[in-house]
Design a protein around this motif. Structure first.
Motif, PDB file in Angstrom:
ATOM      1  N   SER A   9     -47.376 -13.893  19.767  1.00  0.00           N
ATOM      2  CA  SER A   9     -47.105 -15.318  19.533  1.00  0.00           C
ATOM      3  C   SER A   9     -47.706 -16.207  20.610  1.00  0.00           C
ATOM      4  O   SER A   9     -47.706 -17.430  20.466  1.00  0.00           O
ATOM      5  CB  SER A   9     -45.590 -15.591  19.508  1.00  0.00           C
ATOM      6  N   GLY A  10     -48.150 -15.618  21.710  1.00  0.00           N
ATOM      7  CA  GLY A  10     -48.518 -16.466  22.841  1.00  0.00           C
ATOM      8  C   GLY A  10     -49.771 -16.037  23.567  1.00  0.00           C
ATOM      9  O   GLY A  10     -50.793 -15.739  22.950  1.00  0.00           O
ATOM     10  N   THR A  11     -49.654 -15.995  24.892  1.00  0.00           N
ATOM     11  CA  THR A  11     -50.799 -15.707  25.754  1.00  0.00           C
ATOM     12  C   THR A  11     -51.458 -14.381  25.417  1.00  0.00           C
ATOM     13  O   THR A  11     -52.686 -14.249  25.500  1.00  0.00           O
ATOM     14  CB  THR A  11     -50.312 -15.641  27.230  1.00  0.00           C
ATOM     15  N   GLY A  12     -50.639 -13.393  25.122  1.00  0.00           N
ATOM     16  CA  GLY A  12     -51.200 -12.092  24.762  1.00  0.00           C
ATOM     17  C   GLY A  12     -51.615 -11.252  25.952  1.00  0.00           C
ATOM     18  O   GLY A  12     -52.468 -10.369  25.819  1.00  0.00           O
ATOM     19  N   SER A  13     -51.007 -11.465  27.109  1.00  0.00           N
ATOM     20  CA  SER A  13     -51.432 -10.667  28.263  1.00  0.00           C
ATOM     21  C   SER A  13     -51.061  -9.195  28.079  1.00  0.00           C
ATOM     22  O   SER A  13     -51.787  -8.313  28.541  1.00  0.00           O
ATOM     23  CB  SER A  13     -50.866 -11.230  29.571  1.00  0.00           C
ATOM     24  N   ASN A  14     -49.968  -8.905  27.394  1.00  0.00           N
ATOM     25  CA  ASN A  14     -49.629  -7.503  27.112  1.00  0.00           C
ATOM     26  C   ASN A  14     -50.607  -6.886  26.118  1.00  0.00           C
ATOM     27  O   ASN A  14     -50.963  -5.713  26.236  1.00  0.00           O
ATOM     28  CB  ASN A  14     -48.194  -7.392  26.581  1.00  0.00           C
ATOM     29  N   ALA A  87     -46.062  -7.586  21.037  1.00  0.00           N
ATOM     30  CA  ALA A  87     -46.458  -7.950  22.402  1.00  0.00           C
ATOM     31  C   ALA A  87     -46.275  -9.457  22.554  1.00  0.00           C
ATOM     32  O   ALA A  87     -47.189 -10.240  22.294  1.00  0.00           O
ATOM     33  CB  ALA A  87     -47.910  -7.534  22.659  1.00  0.00           C
ATOM     34  N   GLY A  88     -45.054  -9.850  22.902  1.00  0.00           N
ATOM     35  CA  GLY A  88     -44.760 -11.276  22.987  1.00  0.00           C
ATOM     36  C   GLY A  88     -44.719 -11.913  21.613  1.00  0.00           C
ATOM     37  O   GLY A  88     -45.127 -13.056  21.430  1.00  0.00           O
ATOM     38  N   TYR A  89     -44.223 -11.145  20.625  1.00  0.00           N
ATOM     39  CA  TYR A  89     -44.047 -11.691  19.265  1.00  0.00           C
ATOM     40  C   TYR A  89     -42.619 -12.217  19.208  1.00  0.00           C
ATOM     41  O   TYR A  89     -41.665 -11.445  19.280  1.00  0.00           O
ATOM     42  CB  TYR A  89     -44.265 -10.591  18.231  1.00  0.00           C
ATOM     43  N   VAL A 106     -42.676  -0.936  17.824  1.00  0.00           N
ATOM     44  CA  VAL A 106     -42.302  -0.868  19.227  1.00  0.00           C
ATOM     45  C   VAL A 106     -42.352  -2.285  19.802  1.00  0.00           C
ATOM     46  O   VAL A 106     -43.216  -3.077  19.421  1.00  0.00           O
ATOM     47  CB  VAL A 106     -43.302   0.069  19.966  1.00  0.00           C
ATOM     48  N   ASN A 107     -41.417  -2.584  20.699  1.00  0.00           N
ATOM     49  CA  ASN A 107     -41.378  -3.915  21.308  1.00  0.00           C
ATOM     50  C   ASN A 107     -41.304  -3.785  22.825  1.00  0.00           C
ATOM     51  O   ASN A 107     -40.801  -2.794  23.341  1.00  0.00           O
ATOM     52  CB  ASN A 107     -40.135  -4.661  20.805  1.00  0.00           C
ATOM     53  N   ILE A 108     -41.797  -4.800  23.518  1.00  0.00           N
ATOM     54  CA  ILE A 108     -41.543  -4.888  24.956  1.00  0.00           C
ATOM     55  C   ILE A 108     -40.682  -6.115  25.205  1.00  0.00           C
ATOM     56  O   ILE A 108     -40.917  -7.180  24.628  1.00  0.00           O
ATOM     57  CB  ILE A 108     -42.842  -4.905  25.795  1.00  0.00           C
ATOM     58  N   HIS A 109     -39.662  -5.926  26.034  1.00  0.00           N
ATOM     59  CA  HIS A 109     -38.719  -7.012  26.317  1.00  0.00           C
ATOM     60  C   HIS A 109     -38.638  -7.186  27.834  1.00  0.00           C
ATOM     61  O   HIS A 109     -38.561  -6.203  28.568  1.00  0.00           O
ATOM     62  CB  HIS A 109     -37.339  -6.664  25.735  1.00  0.00           C
ATOM     63  N   PRO A 110     -38.609  -8.446  28.311  1.00  0.00           N
ATOM     64  CA  PRO A 110     -38.696  -8.665  29.757  1.00  0.00           C
ATOM     65  C   PRO A 110     -37.364  -8.585  30.499  1.00  0.00           C
ATOM     66  O   PRO A 110     -37.063  -9.444  31.322  1.00  0.00           O
ATOM     67  CB  PRO A 110     -39.308 -10.067  29.849  1.00  0.00           C
ATOM     68  N   SER A 111     -36.560  -7.571  30.198  1.00  0.00           N
ATOM     69  CA  SER A 111     -35.340  -7.323  30.985  1.00  0.00           C
ATOM     70  C   SER A 111     -35.006  -5.849  30.881  1.00  0.00           C
ATOM     71  O   SER A 111     -35.608  -5.107  30.089  1.00  0.00           O
ATOM     72  CB  SER A 111     -34.158  -8.151  30.473  1.00  0.00           C
ATOM     73  N   MET A 121     -32.544 -14.564  23.318  1.00  0.00           N
ATOM     74  CA  MET A 121     -32.970 -14.081  24.635  1.00  0.00           C
ATOM     75  C   MET A 121     -34.430 -13.657  24.561  1.00  0.00           C
ATOM     76  O   MET A 121     -34.733 -12.521  24.186  1.00  0.00           O
ATOM     77  CB  MET A 121     -32.118 -12.871  25.051  1.00  0.00           C
ATOM     78  N   TYR A 122     -35.301 -14.578  24.866  1.00  0.00           N
ATOM     79  CA  TYR A 122     -36.711 -14.218  24.885  1.00  0.00           C
ATOM     80  C   TYR A 122     -37.414 -15.091  25.912  1.00  0.00           C
ATOM     81  O   TYR A 122     -36.912 -16.152  26.322  1.00  0.00           O
ATOM     82  CB  TYR A 122     -37.367 -14.367  23.512  1.00  0.00           C
ATOM     83  N   GLY A 123     -38.572 -14.613  26.345  1.00  0.00           N
ATOM     84  CA  GLY A 123     -39.409 -15.370  27.269  1.00  0.00           C
ATOM     85  C   GLY A 123     -38.638 -15.843  28.493  1.00  0.00           C
ATOM     86  O   GLY A 123     -37.850 -15.106  29.085  1.00  0.00           O
ATOM     87  N   MET A 124     -38.854 -17.106  28.857  1.00  0.00           N
ATOM     88  CA  MET A 124     -38.292 -17.672  30.085  1.00  0.00           C
ATOM     89  C   MET A 124     -36.763 -17.677  30.100  1.00  0.00           C
ATOM     90  O   MET A 124     -36.149 -17.606  31.159  1.00  0.00           O
ATOM     91  CB  MET A 124     -38.845 -19.089  30.253  1.00  0.00           C
ATOM     92  N   CYS A 178     -45.235  -5.956  35.853  1.00  0.00           N
ATOM     93  CA  CYS A 178     -44.579  -4.672  35.574  1.00  0.00           C
ATOM     94  C   CYS A 178     -44.801  -4.282  34.095  1.00  0.00           C
ATOM     95  O   CYS A 178     -45.092  -3.129  33.775  1.00  0.00           O
ATOM     96  CB  CYS A 178     -43.103  -4.816  35.949  1.00  0.00           C
ATOM     97  N   GLU A 179     -44.728  -5.256  33.201  1.00  0.00           N
ATOM     98  CA  GLU A 179     -44.948  -4.983  31.774  1.00  0.00           C
ATOM     99  C   GLU A 179     -46.349  -4.441  31.522  1.00  0.00           C
ATOM    100  O   GLU A 179     -46.544  -3.554  30.688  1.00  0.00           O
ATOM    101  CB  GLU A 179     -44.762  -6.270  30.952  1.00  0.00           C
ATOM    102  N   HIS A 180     -47.318  -4.987  32.251  1.00  0.00           N
ATOM    103  CA  HIS A 180     -48.720  -4.596  32.010  1.00  0.00           C
ATOM    104  C   HIS A 180     -48.981  -3.140  32.385  1.00  0.00           C
ATOM    105  O   HIS A 180     -49.940  -2.547  31.908  1.00  0.00           O
ATOM    106  CB  HIS A 180     -49.678  -5.527  32.777  1.00  0.00           C
TER     107      HIS A 180
END
Ligand code: GAR
Length: 195
Positions: A9-14, A87-89, A106-111, A121-124, A178-180
Motif C-alpha cells: 500500500s505504500g513505500t514498499g521498502s519491504n 508487505a505494508g498492505y 504471509v504478513n509482516i507486522h511492526p511489533s 494497529m498498523y504503521g505509525m 529490522c524488518e528488512h
C-alpha cells in the motif's frame, strides 16, 4: 520456483528488500506481481522500474465485497500464484481469499505480536502505542494470515530496543531496518519447507 505475489500500500521498502534478497541469495522464487490498493505508491513505482507486473485492485472498484474477493481470487489464479506476501498492505484480505490459500499468505507486522496487533494497529499507530506503553522492547513479526487479524501462526520474530527519547518516527525507522532483515530470512525458511 515458487510464484509470489507481493501486496503493498505504500513505500514498499519491504518489497524491495524481498526482491533483492531473492536475487542475491538465489532463492527458488519469483515475484510475478505487485498488487496495490492504490493506483500510485512507491511499491508500484519500484515494480514498474524492475519490470514486475503491477495490479491496482481496490474494493472501491467493485459493487460488493464478494465481487472484490472474486476478482482478487481470479487474478491470483490466472497467474498461478503459490504464495502471497503482504508487505505494508494496509487492508484486510477477504476471507474467501484466505480460505483459498491456507498458510500461503504471509504478513509482516511492526511489533512483537501478539502485542500491539489487531484492528486499527498498523504503521505509525503501532509505534505510538509501544512508546505510550513504556515498553523497552519492540520488533517485528512475520506470521501466516488467517481470518483473525494479526493472529495467524508466527513464523519468525526479531526485536529491537526502545531507547529513551525515541519518538514514533525514530522507533519506526529502527523497526523497519529490522524488518528488512527479518522478512527475507522468513521467506528463505518458508521456501526451504515447501514441497
Ligand atoms: C512496515 O513497517 C510494515 O510492517 C507495516 O507497514 C510498514 C510498511 O512499510 N505493516 C503493517 O502495519 C501491517 N499491519 P514499507 O511499505 O516500506 O514496506
Amino acid at each position: 520456483k515458487k510464484r509470489l505475489a507481493v501486496f503493498c500500500s505504500g513505500t514498499g521498502s519491504n518489497f524491495k528488500a524481498l526482491f533483492h534478497a531473492i536475487i542475491e541469495r538465489e532463492l527458488p522464487a519469483e515475484i510475478v506481481m505487485c498488487l496495490s490498493n492504490r493506483s500510485q505508491c512507491g511499491a508500484i513505482d519500484f515494480a514498474k522500474e524492475y519490470g514486475i507486473e503491477t495490479l491496482h485492485l481496490s474494493e472501491s472498484q467493485f459493487g460488493s465485497h464478494d465481487d472484490f474477493a472474486r476478482a482478487m481470487l481470479s487474478e491470483l489464479r490466472d497467474r498461478q500464484i503459490d504464495m502471497i506476501l503482504l508487505a505494508g498492505y494496509l487492508r484486510k484480505i477477504p476471507d474467501a481469499v484466505i480460505a483459498a490459500y491456507p498458510e500461503k499468505i504471509v504478513n509482516i507486522h511492526p511489533s512483537l505480536l501478539p502485542q500491539f496487533g489487531g484492528h486499527g494497529m498498523y504503521g505509525m499507530r503501532v509505534h505510538e502505542a509501544v512508546i505510550a506503553s513504556g515498553e523497552t522492547r519492540s520488533g517485528a513479526t512475520v506470521h501466516f494470515v488467517n481470518e483473525e487479524y494479526d493472529k495467524g501462526r508466527i513464523i519468525m520474530q526479531n526485536h529491537v530496543p526502545v531507547l529513551p527519547g525515541d519518538t514514533p518516527k525514530t522507533l519506526a525507522e529502527r523497526v523497519l531496518r529490522c524488518e528488512h532483515r527479518l522478512y527475507p530470512a522468513a521467506l528463505e525458511k518458508l521456501l526451504d519447507k515447501q514441497p
